[in-house]
Design a protein around this motif. Structure first.
Motif, PDB file in Angstrom:
ATOM      1  N   ALA A  36      45.817  33.305  45.198  1.00 34.27           N
ATOM      2  CA  ALA A  36      45.818  31.660  46.034  1.00 34.27           C
ATOM      3  C   ALA A  36      45.366  32.153  46.572  1.00 34.27           C
ATOM      4  CB  ALA A  36      47.353  31.836  45.623  1.00 34.27           C
ATOM      5  N   THR A  37      45.026  33.436  47.474  1.00 34.65           N
ATOM      6  CA  THR A  37      44.789  33.707  48.770  1.00 34.65           C
ATOM      7  C   THR A  37      43.876  33.635  49.046  1.00 34.65           C
ATOM      8  OG1 THR A  37      46.447  35.115  48.987  1.00 34.65           O
ATOM      9  CG2 THR A  37      44.499  35.284  50.795  1.00 34.65           C
ATOM     10  N   VAL A  38      42.451  33.619  47.963  1.00 37.50           N
ATOM     11  CA  VAL A  38      41.362  33.531  47.954  1.00 37.50           C
ATOM     12  C   VAL A  38      40.722  32.091  48.119  1.00 37.50           C
ATOM     13  CG1 VAL A  38      39.206  33.793  46.852  1.00 37.50           C
ATOM     14  CG2 VAL A  38      40.562  35.611  47.189  1.00 37.50           C
ATOM     15  N   CYS A  39      41.724  31.604  47.224  1.00 40.81           N
ATOM     16  CA  CYS A  39      41.252  29.834  46.750  1.00 40.81           C
ATOM     17  C   CYS A  39      42.021  29.398  48.834  1.00 40.81           C
ATOM     18  CB  CYS A  39      41.835  29.637  45.580  1.00 40.81           C
ATOM     19  SG  CYS A  39      41.386  29.663  44.302  1.00 40.81           S
ATOM     20  N   ASN A  40      43.040  29.325  48.794  1.00 40.16           N
ATOM     21  CA  ASN A  40      43.136  28.924  50.523  1.00 40.16           C
ATOM     22  C   ASN A  40      42.418  29.239  51.740  1.00 40.16           C
ATOM     23  OD1 ASN A  40      45.578  27.626  49.759  1.00 40.16           O
ATOM     24  ND2 ASN A  40      46.329  30.195  49.760  1.00 40.16           N
ATOM     25  N   VAL A  41      41.869  30.538  51.443  1.00 45.64           N
ATOM     26  CA  VAL A  41      40.826  30.761  52.308  1.00 45.64           C
ATOM     27  C   VAL A  41      39.316  29.683  52.340  1.00 45.64           C
ATOM     28  CG1 VAL A  41      39.215  32.399  53.367  1.00 45.64           C
ATOM     29  CG2 VAL A  41      41.597  33.273  52.933  1.00 45.64           C
ATOM     30  N   ILE A  42      39.212  29.598  50.719  1.00 42.18           N
ATOM     31  CA  ILE A  42      38.190  28.899  50.791  1.00 42.18           C
ATOM     32  C   ILE A  42      38.456  27.380  50.370  1.00 42.18           C
ATOM     33  CG2 ILE A  42      36.188  27.938  48.455  1.00 42.18           C
ATOM     34  CD1 ILE A  42      37.128  30.701  47.345  1.00 42.18           C
ATOM     35  N   LYS A  43      39.047  26.947  50.435  1.00 40.58           N
ATOM     36  CA  LYS A  43      39.609  25.970  50.478  1.00 40.58           C
ATOM     37  C   LYS A  43      39.464  24.539  52.957  1.00 40.58           C
ATOM     38  CE  LYS A  43      42.378  21.936  49.865  1.00 40.58           C
ATOM     39  NZ  LYS A  43      44.155  21.710  49.140  1.00 40.58           N
ATOM     40  N   GLN A  44      39.901  26.685  53.445  1.00 40.23           N
ATOM     41  CA  GLN A  44      40.091  26.338  54.614  1.00 40.23           C
ATOM     42  C   GLN A  44      38.929  26.122  55.773  1.00 40.23           C
ATOM     43  OE1 GLN A  44      43.288  28.629  56.198  1.00 40.23           O
ATOM     44  NE2 GLN A  44      44.396  27.437  54.914  1.00 40.23           N
ATOM     45  N   ASN A  45      37.849  26.617  54.530  1.00 39.38           N
ATOM     46  CA  ASN A  45      36.398  27.417  55.180  1.00 39.38           C
ATOM     47  C   ASN A  45      35.522  27.611  54.215  1.00 39.38           C
ATOM     48  OD1 ASN A  45      34.130  27.998  56.764  1.00 39.38           O
ATOM     49  ND2 ASN A  45      35.217  29.978  57.649  1.00 39.38           N
ATOM     50  N   HIS A  46      34.077  26.658  54.093  1.00 41.37           N
ATOM     51  CA  HIS A  46      33.322  26.581  53.314  1.00 41.37           C
ATOM     52  C   HIS A  46      32.311  27.241  53.101  1.00 41.37           C
ATOM     53  CE1 HIS A  46      35.814  22.975  51.746  1.00 41.37           C
ATOM     54  NE2 HIS A  46      35.917  22.544  53.320  1.00 41.37           N
ATOM     55  N   ASP A  47      31.903  27.899  55.137  1.00 44.67           N
ATOM     56  CA  ASP A  47      31.091  29.159  55.086  1.00 44.67           C
ATOM     57  C   ASP A  47      30.837  30.142  54.967  1.00 44.67           C
ATOM     58  OD1 ASP A  47      30.308  26.007  55.906  1.00 44.67           O
ATOM     59  OD2 ASP A  47      31.427  26.292  57.945  1.00 44.67           O
ATOM     60  N   THR A  52      31.701  40.319  51.348  1.00 39.52           N
ATOM     61  CA  THR A  52      32.067  40.433  52.110  1.00 39.52           C
ATOM     62  C   THR A  52      32.457  39.691  53.817  1.00 39.52           C
ATOM     63  OG1 THR A  52      30.763  42.138  52.607  1.00 39.52           O
ATOM     64  CG2 THR A  52      32.059  42.290  54.626  1.00 39.52           C
ATOM     65  N   GLU A  53      31.683  38.417  54.249  1.00 38.12           N
ATOM     66  CA  GLU A  53      32.675  38.103  54.867  1.00 38.12           C
ATOM     67  C   GLU A  53      34.192  36.992  54.647  1.00 38.12           C
ATOM     68  OE1 GLU A  53      30.232  34.841  56.475  1.00 38.12           O
ATOM     69  OE2 GLU A  53      29.091  36.111  56.972  1.00 38.12           O
ATOM     70  N   LEU A  54      33.741  36.963  53.115  1.00 37.84           N
ATOM     71  CA  LEU A  54      35.064  36.111  52.406  1.00 37.84           C
ATOM     72  C   LEU A  54      35.709  36.896  52.201  1.00 37.84           C
ATOM     73  CD1 LEU A  54      36.579  33.873  51.034  1.00 37.84           C
ATOM     74  CD2 LEU A  54      35.021  34.448  48.640  1.00 37.84           C
ATOM     75  N   LEU A  55      35.821  38.310  51.652  1.00 32.11           N
ATOM     76  CA  LEU A  55      37.041  39.346  51.768  1.00 32.11           C
ATOM     77  C   LEU A  55      37.210  39.429  53.191  1.00 32.11           C
ATOM     78  CD1 LEU A  55      38.474  41.779  50.116  1.00 32.11           C
ATOM     79  CD2 LEU A  55      36.664  43.341  50.517  1.00 32.11           C
ATOM     80  N   LYS A  56      37.084  39.873  53.913  1.00 33.93           N
ATOM     81  CA  LYS A  56      38.004  39.963  55.143  1.00 33.93           C
ATOM     82  C   LYS A  56      38.455  38.972  55.705  1.00 33.93           C
ATOM     83  CE  LYS A  56      34.966  41.879  57.968  1.00 33.93           C
ATOM     84  NZ  LYS A  56      33.298  42.020  59.497  1.00 33.93           N
ATOM     85  N   GLN A  57      38.326  37.903  55.846  1.00 33.15           N
ATOM     86  CA  GLN A  57      38.896  36.593  55.899  1.00 33.15           C
ATOM     87  C   GLN A  57      40.132  36.719  55.193  1.00 33.15           C
ATOM     88  OE1 GLN A  57      38.840  34.710  58.456  1.00 33.15           O
ATOM     89  NE2 GLN A  57      40.977  33.749  58.443  1.00 33.15           N
ATOM     90  N   VAL A  58      39.457  37.181  53.400  1.00 34.61           N
ATOM     91  CA  VAL A  58      40.856  37.072  52.647  1.00 34.61           C
ATOM     92  C   VAL A  58      41.885  38.498  53.075  1.00 34.61           C
ATOM     93  CG1 VAL A  58      41.674  37.580  50.436  1.00 34.61           C
ATOM     94  CG2 VAL A  58      39.768  35.986  50.480  1.00 34.61           C
ATOM     95  N   GLN A  59      41.216  39.097  53.857  1.00 33.35           N
ATOM     96  CA  GLN A  59      42.149  40.215  53.963  1.00 33.35           C
ATOM     97  C   GLN A  59      43.282  39.711  55.232  1.00 33.35           C
ATOM     98  OE1 GLN A  59      40.259  44.239  54.495  1.00 33.35           O
ATOM     99  NE2 GLN A  59      41.601  45.712  54.190  1.00 33.35           N
ATOM    100  N   PHE A  60      42.385  39.199  56.062  1.00 38.53           N
ATOM    101  CA  PHE A  60      43.253  38.920  57.161  1.00 38.53           C
ATOM    102  C   PHE A  60      44.325  37.620  56.996  1.00 38.53           C
ATOM    103  CE2 PHE A  60      43.921  35.881  60.527  1.00 38.53           C
ATOM    104  CZ  PHE A  60      44.184  36.444  62.076  1.00 38.53           C
ATOM    105  N   THR A  61      44.098  36.555  56.462  1.00 35.73           N
ATOM    106  CA  THR A  61      45.018  36.008  55.804  1.00 35.73           C
ATOM    107  C   THR A  61      46.171  36.355  54.649  1.00 35.73           C
ATOM    108  OG1 THR A  61      43.336  34.319  55.446  1.00 35.73           O
ATOM    109  CG2 THR A  61      45.103  33.928  54.493  1.00 35.73           C
ATOM    110  N   PHE A  62      45.937  37.424  54.055  1.00 37.77           N
ATOM    111  CA  PHE A  62      46.703  37.933  53.510  1.00 37.77           C
ATOM    112  C   PHE A  62      48.187  38.908  54.387  1.00 37.77           C
ATOM    113  CE2 PHE A  62      48.711  40.941  50.940  1.00 37.77           C
ATOM    114  CZ  PHE A  62      48.880  40.472  49.360  1.00 37.77           C
ATOM    115  N   GLY A  63      47.624  39.327  54.793  1.00 37.19           N
ATOM    116  CA  GLY A  63      48.054  40.181  56.172  1.00 37.19           C
ATOM    117  C   GLY A  63      48.678  39.838  56.943  1.00 37.19           C
ATOM    118  N   ASN A  64      48.722  38.497  57.409  1.00 37.84           N
ATOM    119  CA  ASN A  64      49.223  37.698  58.010  1.00 37.84           C
ATOM    120  C   ASN A  64      49.807  36.690  57.671  1.00 37.84           C
ATOM    121  OD1 ASN A  64      48.448  38.851  60.887  1.00 37.84           O
ATOM    122  ND2 ASN A  64      46.177  37.800  60.585  1.00 37.84           N
TER     123      ASN A  64
END
Length: 112
Positions: A36-47, A52-64
């Motif tokens: 679900a976190t990966v899907c939320n990140v993908i939905k918010q940002n398609h670029d 590695t970029e996706l994983l970094k954003q997923v980890q940031f989102t999950f942690g916050n």
């Protein structure tokens, strides 16, 4: 005596290895949260150009997403999240577009 010691040592090593695997493998609820976190990140940002970029954003989102005062903050399983990010980049262009615009479809695509 020596054989018994070696058998006990092997049993302890096996038990330690199984404990390590158990502690570093998410259960089904934790897997669903990561997807679900990966899907939320993908939905918010398609670029995202790579995993590695996706994983970094997923980890940031999950942690916050968990308040600092939570009694039991969820553990982030980086290896599993990396696997999910890799699955996203293996999707066809049409499937990626569907995943970006439809949360439920994204969860289904990444749960396979």
């Amino acid at each position: 005596m020596k054989k018994t010691f070696i058998l006990i040592l092997c049993a302890l090593a096996l038990a330690a290895w199984l404990l390590y695997i158990w502690l570093n493998t998410p259960n089904s609820a934790q897997k669903a949260t990561h997807i679900a976190t990966v899907c939320n990140v993908i939905k918010q940002n398609h670029d995202f150009s790579n995993e590695t970029e996706l994983l970094k954003q997923v980890q940031f989102t999950f942690g916050n997403s968990t308040p600092s005062y939570a009694l039991h903050p969820q553990k982030f399983y980086s290896a599993y999240a990396g696997k999910i990010a890799g699955q996203y980049f293996k999707l066809s262009a049409a499937e990626k577009t569907q995943a970006q615009h439809n949360f439920e479809k994204c969860k289904r695509l990444l749960s396979q």
